[in-house]
Write a protein that holds these residues in place. Structure first.
Motif, PDB file in Angstrom:
ATOM      1  N   PRO A  31       0.819  -1.227   0.000  1.00 53.27           N
ATOM      2  CA  PRO A  31       0.000   0.000   0.000  1.00 53.27           C
ATOM      3  C   PRO A  31       0.850   1.274   0.000  1.00 53.27           C
ATOM      4  CG  PRO A  31      -0.739  -1.558   1.686  1.00 53.27           C
ATOM      5  CD  PRO A  31       0.552  -2.091   1.154  1.00 53.27           C
ATOM      6  N   TYR A  32       2.010   1.227   0.654  1.00 57.39           N
ATOM      7  CA  TYR A  32       2.917   2.385   0.643  1.00 57.39           C
ATOM      8  C   TYR A  32       3.553   2.527  -0.745  1.00 57.39           C
ATOM      9  CZ  TYR A  32       2.709   2.001   5.775  1.00 57.39           C
ATOM     10  OH  TYR A  32       2.297   1.943   7.080  1.00 57.39           O
ATOM     11  N   ALA A  33       3.946   1.402  -1.319  1.00 53.36           N
ATOM     12  CA  ALA A  33       4.591   1.414  -2.641  1.00 53.36           C
ATOM     13  C   ALA A  33       3.645   1.950  -3.700  1.00 53.36           C
ATOM     14  CB  ALA A  33       5.043  -0.006  -3.005  1.00 53.36           C
ATOM     15  N   GLU A  34       2.372   1.642  -3.531  1.00 54.61           N
ATOM     16  CA  GLU A  34       1.384   2.053  -4.535  1.00 54.61           C
ATOM     17  C   GLU A  34       0.854   3.458  -4.275  1.00 54.61           C
ATOM     18  OE1 GLU A  34      -1.340  -1.238  -4.219  1.00 54.61           O
ATOM     19  OE2 GLU A  34       0.115  -2.628  -5.114  1.00 54.61           O
ATOM     20  N   SER A  58      15.843   0.946 -12.871  1.00 49.51           N
ATOM     21  CA  SER A  58      16.553   0.689 -11.613  1.00 49.51           C
ATOM     22  C   SER A  58      16.795   1.996 -10.863  1.00 49.51           C
ATOM     23  CB  SER A  58      17.882  -0.019 -11.876  1.00 49.51           C
ATOM     24  OG  SER A  58      17.639  -1.248 -12.506  1.00 49.51           O
ATOM     25  N   ARG A  59      17.285   3.006 -11.577  1.00 47.59           N
ATOM     26  CA  ARG A  59      17.622   4.258 -10.894  1.00 47.59           C
ATOM     27  C   ARG A  59      16.375   4.922 -10.319  1.00 47.59           C
ATOM     28  NH1 ARG A  59      18.141   9.636 -12.307  1.00 47.59           N
ATOM     29  NH2 ARG A  59      17.685   9.233 -14.486  1.00 47.59           N
ATOM     30  N   ILE A  60      15.328   4.996 -11.160  1.00 54.89           N
ATOM     31  CA  ILE A  60      14.113   5.659 -10.687  1.00 54.89           C
ATOM     32  C   ILE A  60      13.468   4.833  -9.575  1.00 54.89           C
ATOM     33  CG2 ILE A  60      11.824   6.538 -11.343  1.00 54.89           C
ATOM     34  CD1 ILE A  60      13.981   8.096 -12.745  1.00 54.89           C
ATOM     35  N   SER A  61      13.446   3.525  -9.713  1.00 49.91           N
ATOM     36  CA  SER A  61      12.731   2.739  -8.706  1.00 49.91           C
ATOM     37  C   SER A  61      13.498   2.667  -7.381  1.00 49.91           C
ATOM     38  CB  SER A  61      12.347   1.355  -9.223  1.00 49.91           C
ATOM     39  OG  SER A  61      13.465   0.536  -9.335  1.00 49.91           O
ATOM     40  N   PHE A  62      14.823   2.636  -7.420  1.00 50.59           N
ATOM     41  CA  PHE A  62      15.565   2.761  -6.158  1.00 50.59           C
ATOM     42  C   PHE A  62      15.208   4.098  -5.501  1.00 50.59           C
ATOM     43  CE2 PHE A  62      18.857  -0.454  -7.511  1.00 50.59           C
ATOM     44  CZ  PHE A  62      18.854  -1.194  -6.352  1.00 50.59           C
ATOM     45  N   GLY A  63      15.211   5.158  -6.302  1.00 52.48           N
ATOM     46  CA  GLY A  63      14.924   6.496  -5.770  1.00 52.48           C
ATOM     47  C   GLY A  63      13.512   6.595  -5.228  1.00 52.48           C
ATOM     48  N   VAL A  64      12.544   6.101  -6.007  1.00 51.82           N
ATOM     49  CA  VAL A  64      11.146   6.181  -5.566  1.00 51.82           C
ATOM     50  C   VAL A  64      10.924   5.319  -4.320  1.00 51.82           C
ATOM     51  CG1 VAL A  64       8.771   5.585  -6.213  1.00 51.82           C
ATOM     52  CG2 VAL A  64      10.227   6.838  -7.812  1.00 51.82           C
ATOM     53  N   ALA A  65      11.551   4.152  -4.281  1.00 56.22           N
ATOM     54  CA  ALA A  65      11.395   3.295  -3.099  1.00 56.22           C
ATOM     55  C   ALA A  65      11.866   4.041  -1.849  1.00 56.22           C
ATOM     56  CB  ALA A  65      12.192   1.998  -3.282  1.00 56.22           C
ATOM     57  N   PHE A  66      12.994   4.735  -1.977  1.00 56.82           N
ATOM     58  CA  PHE A  66      13.515   5.486  -0.822  1.00 56.82           C
ATOM     59  C   PHE A  66      12.574   6.641  -0.476  1.00 56.82           C
ATOM     60  CE2 PHE A  66      16.825   7.518   1.760  1.00 56.82           C
ATOM     61  CZ  PHE A  66      17.388   6.405   2.354  1.00 56.82           C
ATOM     62  N   ASP A 302       6.807  -2.906 -11.683  1.00 54.35           N
ATOM     63  CA  ASP A 302       6.161  -2.304 -10.502  1.00 54.35           C
ATOM     64  C   ASP A 302       6.688  -2.933  -9.213  1.00 54.35           C
ATOM     65  OD1 ASP A 302       4.573  -0.775 -12.154  1.00 54.35           O
ATOM     66  OD2 ASP A 302       2.753  -1.975 -11.877  1.00 54.35           O
ATOM     67  N   ASN A 303       6.946  -4.226  -9.259  1.00 51.74           N
ATOM     68  CA  ASN A 303       7.398  -4.928  -8.052  1.00 51.74           C
ATOM     69  C   ASN A 303       8.779  -4.470  -7.587  1.00 51.74           C
ATOM     70  OD1 ASN A 303       5.072  -6.455  -7.766  1.00 51.74           O
ATOM     71  ND2 ASN A 303       5.832  -8.150  -9.017  1.00 51.74           N
ATOM     72  N   GLY A 304       9.460  -3.704  -8.418  1.00 48.84           N
ATOM     73  CA  GLY A 304      10.748  -3.125  -8.007  1.00 48.84           C
ATOM     74  C   GLY A 304      10.587  -2.180  -6.825  1.00 48.84           C
ATOM     75  N   ILE A 305       9.406  -1.569  -6.682  1.00 49.46           N
ATOM     76  CA  ILE A 305       9.237  -0.606  -5.583  1.00 49.46           C
ATOM     77  C   ILE A 305       9.099  -1.311  -4.222  1.00 49.46           C
ATOM     78  CG2 ILE A 305       7.906   1.369  -4.713  1.00 49.46           C
ATOM     79  CD1 ILE A 305       9.381   2.039  -7.295  1.00 49.46           C
ATOM     80  N   PRO A 306       8.098  -2.177  -4.027  1.00 49.61           N
ATOM     81  CA  PRO A 306       7.993  -2.779  -2.689  1.00 49.61           C
ATOM     82  C   PRO A 306       9.210  -3.619  -2.298  1.00 49.61           C
ATOM     83  CG  PRO A 306       6.439  -3.826  -4.214  1.00 49.61           C
ATOM     84  CD  PRO A 306       6.996  -2.623  -4.910  1.00 49.61           C
TER      85      PRO A 306
END
Ligand code: NCD
Length: 337
Positions: A31-34, A58-66, A302-306
């Motif tokens: 829910p946080y990732a989405e 990879s770069r964007i999803s590492f950044g967005v995850a953080f 999408d699963n790169g985020i959670p």
């Protein structure tokens, strides 16, 4: 493994129990990732993203995850724009970055470079891809995607047939994923590639030593017929000595809708780390599969985020504090139709 403060350099660091922990946390973080709910658990923390090779996901999803954990991100891309262009060593760069941020992600064109960097770093370092070496977080999200797409818990992926297609020599995502899948039991790997870019021998023998079956093939249709998962990859043209060598490897094993529907069983799923090469001559994963229900590549991305959120939370030791700063999301983001 004790995640806290650990450099994440290779899939060889992981056991199944480590993946259980990571996947359970990734599920809880969805829910946080989405963007449905917020946490500020990493408020004030800084990630430094150093990408010295091309990257979008990879770069964007590492950044967005953080960011989704409430942290801040600083990026640098391209050797040309960094002090490495002035001859700075990896070790010096690592020392400096450790003085600025709390954690770093590095992508670098040379195998082993991320480990060298980590050796001199005073903060945890995550390998975002080291040349043809490894890409551990991609393999984590790939395996997580398999459990979701096949609706099976991790250990029940044992005895599956995985068809690797494309550039298995230089494709680091295949190298990392093969190692993680090798933690399961009695897997069958069918490696469909031009002989010149087949899976490296050391990976094959390591899988066989663990009791898995590894078959090298050029018969894509028969491989598709046996597949639970088809893992297609791009010819890694940037790693070839000459464009002609890359050309020779390209376009041999194209998968389109008709081929997939004719040969693959209905439950089979198609993964690809992306980017897929959509130029017509690439003949890789055809655009006519884009809306196919068994093409999982965008859900996979999408699963790169959670999964990356879970990894950051574990490495920085905040996994038990995420819900304490939970708050609602107040913005609207649906486009008008
Ligand atoms: C892959 C990589 O960089 O290894 N991309 C990614 O991180 N999703 C695959 C590729 O570049 O072909």
């Amino acid at each position: 493994m004790d995640y806290r403060g650990t450099h994440i350099l290779s899939t060889t660091q992981f056991q199944l129990s480590d993946l259980d922990r990571l996947f359970t946390l990734a599920d809880a973080l969805r829910p946080y990732a989405e963007g449905k709910v917020r946490t500020r658990v990493l408020e004030g923390a800084v990630l430094v993203n150093l990408f010295f090779e091309p990257s979008t996901r990879s770069r964007i999803s590492f950044g967005v995850a953080f960011n989704r954990l409430g942290g801040h991100v600083r990026d640098t891309t391209g050797v040309a724009f960094s002090s490495m262009a002035k001859g700075e060593s990896l070790e010096d760069t690592a020392r400096v970055i450790g003085g600025y941020g709390d954690i770093a992600v590095l992508r670098h064109p040379e195998e082993g470079a991320v480990a060298t960097f980590a050796g001199a770093s005073t903060v945890p370092v995550i390998n975002g891809g080291d040349g043809p070496g490894e890409h551990p977080t991609q393999a984590i999200l790939d395996l997580y995607t398999m459990t979701r797409e096949l609706s099976r818990p991790l250990r029940e992926l044992s005895r599956s047939t995985i068809v690797f297609v494309g550039d298995l020599k230089y494709g680091r995502t295949v190298h990392s994923l093969a190692r993680l899948l090798g933690l399961l039991n009695a897997m069958r790997f069918i490696c469909v590639a031009p002989p010149a870019v087949q899976l490296p021998e050391h990976l094959r023998s390591a899988l066989e030593a663990r009791g898995h079956r590894v078959e090298l093939s050029t018969d894509l249709d028969s491989a598709l017929a046996a597949a639970d998962v088809v893992y297609s990859t791009r010819i890694q043209q940037e790693r070839y000595a000459s464009p002609a060598d890359a050309e020779a490897a390209r376009g041999r094993f194209s998968i389109n809708r008709e081929r997939f529907d004719t040969f693959a069983p209905p439950h089979a799923v198609i993964l690809h780390p992306l980017p897929r090469d959509s130029r017509p001559e690439a003949n890789e994963l055809d655009d006519d599969l884009t809306h196919h229900p068994r093409l999982a590549v965008f859900r996979q991305a999408d699963n790169g985020i959670p999964t990356r959120m879970a990894l950051f939370a574990l490495v920085l030791g905040v996994e038990d504090d995420i819900d304490a700063t939970r708050s609602p999301v107040k913005w609207h983001r649906n486009p008008q139709r």
